[in-house]
Motif scaffolding. Structure first.
Motif, mmCIF file in Angstrom:
data_model
loop_
_atom_site.group_PDB
_atom_site.id
_atom_site.type_symbol
_atom_site.label_atom_id
_atom_site.label_comp_id
_atom_site.label_asym_id
_atom_site.label_seq_id
_atom_site.Cartn_x
_atom_site.Cartn_y
_atom_site.Cartn_z
ATOM 1 N N ASP A 1 0.825 -1.202 0.000
ATOM 2 C CA ASP A 1 0.000 0.000 0.000
ATOM 3 C C ASP A 1 0.865 1.260 0.000
ATOM 4 N N SER A 2 0.170 2.394 -0.076
ATOM 5 C CA SER A 2 0.826 3.692 -0.055
ATOM 6 C C SER A 2 0.268 4.552 1.073
ATOM 7 N N LEU A 3 1.092 5.499 1.521
ATOM 8 C CA LEU A 3 0.685 6.495 2.500
ATOM 9 C C LEU A 3 1.402 7.790 2.166
ATOM 10 N N ARG A 4 0.767 8.905 2.526
ATOM 11 C CA ARG A 4 1.445 10.195 2.409
ATOM 12 C C ARG A 4 1.459 10.860 3.778
ATOM 13 N N LEU A 5 2.659 11.112 4.257
ATOM 14 C CA LEU A 5 2.829 11.835 5.503
ATOM 15 C C LEU A 5 2.970 13.324 5.219
ATOM 16 N N SER A 6 2.470 14.120 6.149
ATOM 17 C CA SER A 6 2.595 15.573 6.052
ATOM 18 C C SER A 6 3.229 16.110 7.321
ATOM 19 N N LYS B 1 14.865 4.405 -1.453
ATOM 20 C CA LYS B 1 15.056 5.012 -2.776
ATOM 21 C C LYS B 1 14.206 4.292 -3.810
ATOM 22 N N GLY B 2 13.483 5.064 -4.601
ATOM 23 C CA GLY B 2 12.607 4.491 -5.612
ATOM 24 C C GLY B 2 11.201 4.190 -5.114
ATOM 25 N N ARG B 3 11.007 4.199 -3.795
ATOM 26 C CA ARG B 3 9.677 3.938 -3.228
ATOM 27 C C ARG B 3 9.090 5.164 -2.530
ATOM 28 N N PHE B 4 9.933 5.963 -1.933
ATOM 29 C CA PHE B 4 9.496 7.147 -1.190
ATOM 30 C C PHE B 4 9.898 8.407 -1.958
ATOM 31 N N THR B 5 9.065 9.437 -1.826
ATOM 32 C CA THR B 5 9.360 10.729 -2.438
ATOM 33 C C THR B 5 9.103 11.835 -1.437
ATOM 34 N N ILE B 6 10.115 12.668 -1.213
ATOM 35 C CA ILE B 6 9.955 13.828 -0.346
ATOM 36 C C ILE B 6 9.685 15.045 -1.224
ATOM 37 N N SER B 7 8.791 15.896 -0.758
ATOM 38 C CA SER B 7 8.482 17.126 -1.487
ATOM 39 C C SER B 7 8.035 18.175 -0.483
ATOM 40 N N ASN C 1 3.524 25.801 3.885
ATOM 41 C CA ASN C 1 4.371 25.477 5.048
ATOM 42 C C ASN C 1 4.349 23.977 5.367
ATOM 43 N N THR C 2 4.386 23.164 4.332
ATOM 44 C CA THR C 2 4.222 21.732 4.524
ATOM 45 C C THR C 2 5.277 20.959 3.739
ATOM 46 N N VAL C 3 5.818 19.943 4.373
ATOM 47 C CA VAL C 3 6.688 18.985 3.692
ATOM 48 C C VAL C 3 5.988 17.636 3.716
ATOM 49 N N PHE C 4 6.135 16.893 2.636
ATOM 50 C CA PHE C 4 5.436 15.624 2.462
ATOM 51 C C PHE C 4 6.430 14.470 2.317
ATOM 52 N N LEU C 5 5.955 13.293 2.674
ATOM 53 C CA LEU C 5 6.689 12.078 2.367
ATOM 54 C C LEU C 5 5.686 11.102 1.761
ATOM 55 N N GLN C 6 5.746 10.938 0.460
ATOM 56 C CA GLN C 6 4.908 9.980 -0.230
ATOM 57 C C GLN C 6 5.594 8.621 -0.189
ATOM 58 N N MET C 7 4.909 7.649 0.381
ATOM 59 C CA MET C 7 5.481 6.316 0.551
ATOM 60 C C MET C 7 4.664 5.325 -0.264
ATOM 61 N N THR C 8 5.313 4.601 -1.134
ATOM 62 C CA THR C 8 4.642 3.592 -1.947
ATOM 63 C C THR C 8 5.328 2.238 -1.741
ATOM 64 N N LEU D 1 4.891 -0.097 0.296
ATOM 65 C CA LEU D 1 5.325 -0.210 1.689
ATOM 66 C C LEU D 1 5.587 -1.660 2.060
ATOM 67 N N LYS D 2 6.560 -1.835 2.931
ATOM 68 C CA LYS D 2 6.974 -3.156 3.405
ATOM 69 C C LYS D 2 6.835 -3.197 4.921
ATOM 70 N N PRO D 3 6.705 -4.381 5.490
ATOM 71 C CA PRO D 3 6.631 -4.469 6.962
ATOM 72 C C PRO D 3 7.828 -3.810 7.643
ATOM 73 N N GLU D 4 8.979 -3.858 7.016
ATOM 74 C CA GLU D 4 10.163 -3.245 7.626
ATOM 75 C C GLU D 4 10.133 -1.725 7.592
ATOM 76 N N ASP D 5 9.131 -1.140 6.959
ATOM 77 C CA ASP D 5 8.954 0.311 7.015
ATOM 78 C C ASP D 5 8.189 0.728 8.266
#
Length: 127
Positions: free
Chosen positions: A16-21, A65-71, A77-84, A86-90
């Motif tokens: 799955d994917s998640l986006r953190l803010s 690398k290749g799975r997560f994107t920071i923007s 005033n927001t920074v994001f972490l798009q996570m695709t 995802l693995k249990p070790e994340d």
């Protein structure tokens, strides 16, 4: 002083994917280099990603690398972490961190380079 508040964590399944803010307040947002770190249970906090003040340069841990994107969106005033993919070790608590000043290349992977930290948001990935 700057205050940081993360959100977007949760429980997801592998693949799955998640986006953190991370929303910042208190100072001029684009004065700061931004980073994401994470800490899994029983482990030390580790670097995930970092981004320069205006988003022109990014840096990633090899493990994401290749799975997560920071923007970042300086207007919000927001920074994001798009996570695709995802693995249990994340699974970890994810923290955003800020530091003012110049980009220091690979040294941005070091915790001590950051002055301000959020409270963290839990990400749990089930298999």
């Amino acid at each position: 002083q700057v205050q940081l508040v993360e959100s977007g964590g949760g429980l997801v399944q592998a693949g799955d994917s998640l986006r953190l803010s991370c929303v910042a307040s208190g100072r001029t947002f684009n004065d700061y280099i931004s980073g994401w770190f994470r800490q899994a249970p029983g482990k030390e906090r580790e670097f995930v990603a970092a981004i320069t003040r205006f988003g022109r340069t990014t840096l990633y841990a090899d493990s994401v690398k290749g799975r997560f994107t920071i923007s970042r969106d300086n207007a919000k005033n927001t920074v994001f972490l798009q996570m695709t993919s995802l693995k249990p070790e994340d699974t970890a608590v994810y923290y955003c961190a800020f530091r003012p000043g110049l980009w220091m290349g690979d040294r941005q992977k070091e915790e001590r380079m950051y002055d301000h930290w959020g409270q963290g948001t839990q990400v749990t990935v089930s298999s």
